[in-house]
Design a protein around this motif. Structure first.
Motif, PDB file in Angstrom:
ATOM      1  N   TYR A  23      23.223  41.522 -12.251  1.00 12.13           N
ATOM      2  CA  TYR A  23      23.673  42.912 -12.151  1.00 12.13           C
ATOM      3  C   TYR A  23      25.201  43.020 -12.190  1.00 12.13           C
ATOM      4  O   TYR A  23      25.739  43.889 -12.882  1.00 12.13           O
ATOM      5  CB  TYR A  23      23.105  43.579 -10.888  1.00 12.13           C
ATOM      6  CG  TYR A  23      21.703  44.065 -11.122  1.00 12.13           C
ATOM      7  CD1 TYR A  23      21.441  45.409 -11.343  1.00 12.13           C
ATOM      8  CD2 TYR A  23      20.628  43.181 -11.163  1.00 12.13           C
ATOM      9  CE1 TYR A  23      20.144  45.861 -11.589  1.00 12.13           C
ATOM     10  CE2 TYR A  23      19.345  43.616 -11.407  1.00 12.13           C
ATOM     11  CZ  TYR A  23      19.109  44.952 -11.621  1.00 12.13           C
ATOM     12  OH  TYR A  23      17.826  45.387 -11.882  1.00 12.13           O
ATOM     13  N   ILE A  73      23.823  48.073  -5.910  1.00 12.92           N
ATOM     14  CA  ILE A  73      22.689  47.451  -5.229  1.00 12.92           C
ATOM     15  C   ILE A  73      22.687  47.954  -3.793  1.00 12.92           C
ATOM     16  O   ILE A  73      23.637  47.728  -3.047  1.00 12.92           O
ATOM     17  CB  ILE A  73      22.765  45.919  -5.287  1.00 12.92           C
ATOM     18  CG1 ILE A  73      22.660  45.454  -6.749  1.00 12.92           C
ATOM     19  CG2 ILE A  73      21.665  45.302  -4.426  1.00 12.92           C
ATOM     20  CD1 ILE A  73      22.826  43.964  -6.933  1.00 12.92           C
ATOM     21  N   TRP A  87      18.215  49.759  -6.374  1.00 15.67           N
ATOM     22  CA  TRP A  87      19.520  50.078  -6.930  1.00 15.67           C
ATOM     23  C   TRP A  87      19.636  51.565  -7.219  1.00 15.67           C
ATOM     24  O   TRP A  87      18.649  52.298  -7.213  1.00 15.67           O
ATOM     25  CB  TRP A  87      19.809  49.270  -8.185  1.00 15.67           C
ATOM     26  CG  TRP A  87      18.756  49.336  -9.261  1.00 15.67           C
ATOM     27  CD1 TRP A  87      17.828  48.375  -9.556  1.00 15.67           C
ATOM     28  CD2 TRP A  87      18.512  50.402 -10.188  1.00 15.67           C
ATOM     29  NE1 TRP A  87      17.031  48.800 -10.593  1.00 15.67           N
ATOM     30  CE2 TRP A  87      17.431  50.041 -11.004  1.00 15.67           C
ATOM     31  CE3 TRP A  87      19.092  51.647 -10.404  1.00 15.67           C
ATOM     32  CZ2 TRP A  87      16.930  50.847 -12.020  1.00 15.67           C
ATOM     33  CZ3 TRP A  87      18.591  52.471 -11.407  1.00 15.67           C
ATOM     34  CH2 TRP A  87      17.526  52.050 -12.204  1.00 15.67           C
TER      35      TRP A  87
END
Length: 143
Positions: A23, A73, A87
């Protein structure tokens, strides 16, 4: 034990670290050339994507619609080889999305994803998001 294998053991990422890196490095920083560091060659994505290149095409489509996209997150936890995260993103639709012209509207989306790790990389992903809600926010669908 050889020095090279000791280094690879020491530098191996946990499943949670793999997801965080995916991410932050690949999605948020757009370092899509690094996807193979996190995803196995046989990776199967939530939409049936195959391998890092299949996942890359999905991310490129999303980023072309939402160039300022950045995942936050909110929760992340792991159990053995599985990682679950929750998220959120807020981004403006400045490119086409699912055949819908750019609206310029800012959308908020939250999602939950589960990843499975095997052999030191992520091998599978499942995703729950409110796609209909995004289409409503950009004015493509009214109820």
């Amino acid at each position: 034990m050889q020095k090279d294998s000791m280094l690879s053991m020491e530098s191996a990422m946990t499943p949670a670290e793999l997801v965080e890196g995916l991410y932050e490095d690949c999605l948020n920083k757009r370092q899509l050339d690094r996807l193979a560091e996190y995803l196995a060659a046989e990776f199967i994505g939530a939409n049936g994507e195959s391998g890092p290149e299949g996942f890359r095409r999905t991310i490129e489509r999303i980023v072309s619609a939402f160039p300022d996209l950045r995942f936050e997150i909110e929760d992340l936890f792991a159990a053995d080889e599985k990682v679950c995260l929750r998220w959120r993103f807020q981004a403006a639709q400045l490119g086409p999305l699912a055949g819908v012209a750019p609206s310029g509207k800012t959308v908020v989306q939250e999602g939950i994803a589960i990843y499975h790790a095997a052999g030191g990389k992520l091998s599978r992903a499942w995703l729950q998001v409110d796609r209909l809600g995004v289409l409503q926010q950009i004015g493509a669908v009214t109820l």
